[in-house]
Design an enzyme around this catalytic site. Structure first.
Site, PDB file in Angstrom:
ATOM      1  N   ASP A  10      39.867  38.440  25.213  1.00  0.00           N
ATOM      2  CA  ASP A  10      38.702  38.142  26.032  1.00  0.00           C
ATOM      3  C   ASP A  10      37.951  36.999  25.335  1.00  0.00           C
ATOM      4  OD1 ASP A  10      36.543  38.622  27.975  1.00  0.00           O
ATOM      5  OD2 ASP A  10      35.453  39.329  26.210  1.00  0.00           O
ATOM      6  N   ASP A  12      34.198  35.727  25.968  1.00  0.00           N
ATOM      7  CA  ASP A  12      32.784  35.922  25.664  1.00  0.00           C
ATOM      8  C   ASP A  12      32.541  37.277  25.001  1.00  0.00           C
ATOM      9  OD1 ASP A  12      31.908  33.450  27.001  1.00  0.00           O
ATOM     10  OD2 ASP A  12      32.603  34.472  28.804  1.00  0.00           O
ATOM     11  N   TYR A  21      27.266  33.344  31.672  1.00  0.00           N
ATOM     12  CA  TYR A  21      27.622  32.275  32.611  1.00  0.00           C
ATOM     13  C   TYR A  21      27.597  30.889  31.970  1.00  0.00           C
ATOM     14  CZ  TYR A  21      26.981  36.062  35.926  1.00  0.00           C
ATOM     15  OH  TYR A  21      27.062  37.261  36.578  1.00  0.00           O
ATOM     16  N   CYS A  91      39.766  34.025  35.706  1.00  0.00           N
ATOM     17  CA  CYS A  91      39.615  34.449  37.095  1.00  0.00           C
ATOM     18  C   CYS A  91      38.273  33.936  37.596  1.00  0.00           C
ATOM     19  CB  CYS A  91      39.654  35.974  37.193  1.00  0.00           C
ATOM     20  SG  CYS A  91      39.231  36.545  38.864  1.00  0.00           S
ATOM     21  N   CYS A 106      40.552  40.493  43.949  1.00  0.00           N
ATOM     22  CA  CYS A 106      41.820  39.881  43.559  1.00  0.00           C
ATOM     23  C   CYS A 106      42.525  40.738  42.517  1.00  0.00           C
ATOM     24  CB  CYS A 106      41.569  38.480  43.003  1.00  0.00           C
ATOM     25  SG  CYS A 106      40.571  38.510  41.499  1.00  0.00           S
ATOM     26  N   CYS A 108      43.601  39.309  39.661  1.00  0.00           N
ATOM     27  CA  CYS A 108      43.443  38.667  38.353  1.00  0.00           C
ATOM     28  C   CYS A 108      42.149  39.069  37.656  1.00  0.00           C
ATOM     29  CB  CYS A 108      43.558  37.143  38.457  1.00  0.00           C
ATOM     30  SG  CYS A 108      42.441  36.321  39.601  1.00  0.00           S
ATOM     31  N   LYS A 110      39.742  41.098  35.673  1.00  0.00           N
ATOM     32  CA  LYS A 110      39.769  42.314  34.876  1.00  0.00           C
ATOM     33  C   LYS A 110      38.736  43.291  35.448  1.00  0.00           C
ATOM     34  CE  LYS A 110      38.941  39.876  31.211  1.00  0.00           C
ATOM     35  NZ  LYS A 110      38.547  39.456  29.860  1.00  0.00           N
ATOM     36  N   ASP A 135      35.728  43.160  24.352  1.00  0.00           N
ATOM     37  CA  ASP A 135      34.492  43.841  23.976  1.00  0.00           C
ATOM     38  C   ASP A 135      33.932  44.750  25.060  1.00  0.00           C
ATOM     39  OD1 ASP A 135      33.788  41.595  25.568  1.00  0.00           O
ATOM     40  OD2 ASP A 135      31.774  41.589  24.701  1.00  0.00           O
TER      41      ASP A 135
END
Length: 193
Positions: A10, A12, A21, A91, A106, A108, A110, A135
């Site tokens: 992952d 961030d 963002y 994604c 979708c 994709c 998570k 995380d």
């Protein structure tokens, strides 16, 4: 039969400081222990792939093209630390987006495993020999659904209290990236999960 092994990461809050963002490369900085941990894991033959939800595209906070700068900055930071990033998957979708072309459910995003499955198919990765490190429980669930072993980095001990289903149970829980890397190294060296 796929024979390569990977660590899916992952972005961030796992690799870099979590700035909600964020698509500004100037605000991207590696977290403590990431470069050292990845270098050590690289000696065990793992390839590294970022798999990240980027709902800011669907929500209109930034354009999809902005992610090219994010990927480039992350590649530069890792490369200067002696780490090669083999792939960057994201994604851009969200079911409650405001940009119509990206507003959808979708495979994709998570906790679904689509990004991991795509990377595995493209690069010949054995998912059962691979890991997902993140995380939040969505990261763990995506890794488990793909057939990987998983590590939840939960230094603040928030996520581990919220496990809702068997897909959200991590193989290991770590307090830091350094600890996560050490758990993977120990497991790989001893052939255990």
């Amino acid at each position: 039969m796929p024979s390569k092994k990977a660590i899916f990461l992952d972005k961030d809050g796992t690799l870099i400081r979590d700035v909600p963002y964020n698509a500004d490369p100037a605000k991207i900085e590696l977290l403590a222990g990431v470069a050292d941990g990845l270098r050590q894991l690289g000696t065990l033959g793992y390839s590294f792939f970022v798999v990240t939800n980027q709902a800011g595209v669907a929500k209109g906070y930034f354009r999809e093209e902005a992610l090219l700068g994010v990927e480039k900055k992350l590649q530069q930071l890792l490369s200067s630390s002696g780490v090669v990033l083999s792939g960057f998957y994201y994604c851009p979708h969200h079911p409650e987006g405001t940009v119509k072309s990206y507003t959808r459910i979708c495979r994709c995003r998570k906790p679904m495993p689509g990004m991991l499955l795509q990377a595995a198919a493209t690069y010949g990765i054995s998912l059962s020999d691979s890991w997902m490190v993140g995380d939040i429980l969505d990261d763990v669930e995506a890794g488990n659904r793909a057939g990987c072993k998983t590590v939840l980095i939960d230094g603040l001990r928030r996520e581990r209290k919220n496990v809702l289903n068997e897909h959200q149970r991590p193989s290991y829980i770590a307090d830091s990236f350094t600890q996560a890397a050490n758990l993977i190294i120990k497991s790989t060296s001893h052939g255990k999960v």
